[in-house]
Write an enzyme that holds these catalytic residues in place. Structure first.
Site, mmCIF file in Angstrom:
data_model
loop_
_atom_site.group_PDB
_atom_site.id
_atom_site.type_symbol
_atom_site.label_atom_id
_atom_site.label_comp_id
_atom_site.label_asym_id
_atom_site.label_seq_id
_atom_site.Cartn_x
_atom_site.Cartn_y
_atom_site.Cartn_z
ATOM 1 N N SER A 32 0.496 -8.843 1.574
ATOM 2 C CA SER A 32 -0.961 -8.892 1.543
ATOM 3 C C SER A 32 -1.470 -8.670 2.945
ATOM 4 O O SER A 32 -0.854 -9.123 3.918
ATOM 5 C CB SER A 32 -1.447 -10.267 1.040
ATOM 6 O OG SER A 32 -2.840 -10.423 1.251
ATOM 7 N N HIS A 74 0.831 -1.206 0.000
ATOM 8 C CA HIS A 74 0.000 0.000 0.000
ATOM 9 C C HIS A 74 0.867 1.257 0.000
ATOM 10 O O HIS A 74 0.575 2.236 -0.697
ATOM 11 C CB HIS A 74 -0.892 0.032 1.248
ATOM 12 C CG HIS A 74 -1.919 -1.041 1.309
ATOM 13 N ND1 HIS A 74 -1.854 -2.060 2.233
ATOM 14 C CD2 HIS A 74 -3.041 -1.256 0.590
ATOM 15 C CE1 HIS A 74 -2.897 -2.862 2.079
ATOM 16 N NE2 HIS A 74 -3.635 -2.399 1.082
#
Length: 299
Positions: A185, A37
């Site tokens: 993840s 991210h």
């Protein structure tokens, strides 16, 4: 950084920025930020004047019996990470703002959503396409950043933008791996230490495939069979799929040629993990992309 929960306020701020001659970058997320991210945020920060990160665990992309309630959440940590990355606007809408009534309208991208994750999660991409379209409508003309770990998602979003003539440029950002090779993840938090060790088989199988490609292998069936066999040999991992597909259409390929993705998904404990190898062939020469490795999570 300004945290916003109101749709009208976010739309107004983005419109004001463009009127002032500024460009807007959007990073759509479901939170529990990790280095992947943050790579998206950095790319948006480098390219655009005003960076918007949406943090919304979208219920419509979870199927019956999936992990909506258990999906990892860390609002305080996410706020700190977004602030550290220089995000301007953190959009954290409540579900009732995004879906004030049971939605009767959905966005469906035919063909591209039939295979891979679409076969295993048949309602997933309609939820993704719908919420992404809503975010694009709210934010307006922008550059939108998506991780290439979800290669099928990138293809789906690019196609919906083209088909609906949306004023959005979709930017794919390289997959990010930990030092052990596991792709970053949010669902990695589900893994025990033993399961984490088992999950490394995905990247090892793809790295072996990359080696085979550079040694001259061009047959899709041979590459896929070798990857599947390597993953199947790890008893703690249950393979969902391994396929070589066109990166743009997600159609299966018989030979290595053009822009392709060797995509895998597998269940490790309660986590369903994705990974892939990007492949580009030009004039007979092949290049492969396994993403980038980070040694540790930044503070």
């Amino acid at each position: 950084m300004i945290a916003i929960t109101d749709i009208a306020e976010l739309r107004r701020r983005c419109d004001d920025a463009r009127r002032a001659g500024q460009t807007v970058g959007l990073v759509p997320t479901m939170g529990k930020f990790h280095e992947g991210h943050r790579a998206l945020m950095r790319a948006a920060r480098a390219d655009t004047d005003v960076v918007v990160v949406s943090l919304f665990v979208n219920p419509t992309q979870f199927g019956a019996g999936e992990d909506l309630a258990a999906y990892p959440r860390d609002p305080d940590g996410d706020t700190a990470a977004a602030t550290a990355e220089g995000v301007d606007l953190l959009f954290v809408p409540p579900v009732e703002a995004m879906y004030p009534d049971p939605p009767r309208t959905t966005v469906h991208v035919a063909g591209l959503t039939d295979r891979l994750c679409g076969a295993s999660r048949p309602t997933h991409f309609d939820g993704v396409a719908t919420v992404v379209t809503k975010l694009f409508s709210i934010v307006g003309p922008c550059r939108a950043y998506f991780g290439r770990k979800d290669a099928q998602q990138v293809a789906v979003v690019r196609r919906l933008v083209a088909d609906l003539n949306l004023p959005v440029t979709v930017v794919g950002v390289p997959l990010v791996r930990d030092a052990d090779g596991v792709a970053r993840s949010s669902r990695n938090t589900y893994l025990t230490d033993e399961q984490r060790r088992a999950a490394t088989v995905l990247s090892r199988a793809l790295r072996d495939a990359a080696d085979a490609l550079h040694a001259g292998e061009r047959d899709a069936a041979a590459l896929v069979a070798a990857v599947a066999a390597a993953i199947d040999a790890e008893p703690a991992v249950r393979l969902d799929y391994a396929e070589l597909v066109d990166a743009h259409t997600i159609e299966p390929a018989a030979r290595v040629d053009g822009d392709q993705v060797l995509a895998v998904a597998a269940h490790v404990g309660s986590a369903r993990l994705l990974d892939n190898l990007g492949i580009t062939t030009r004039d007979g020469a092949v290049t492969t992309d396994l993403g980038v490795v980070v040694e540790e999570q930044l503070a």
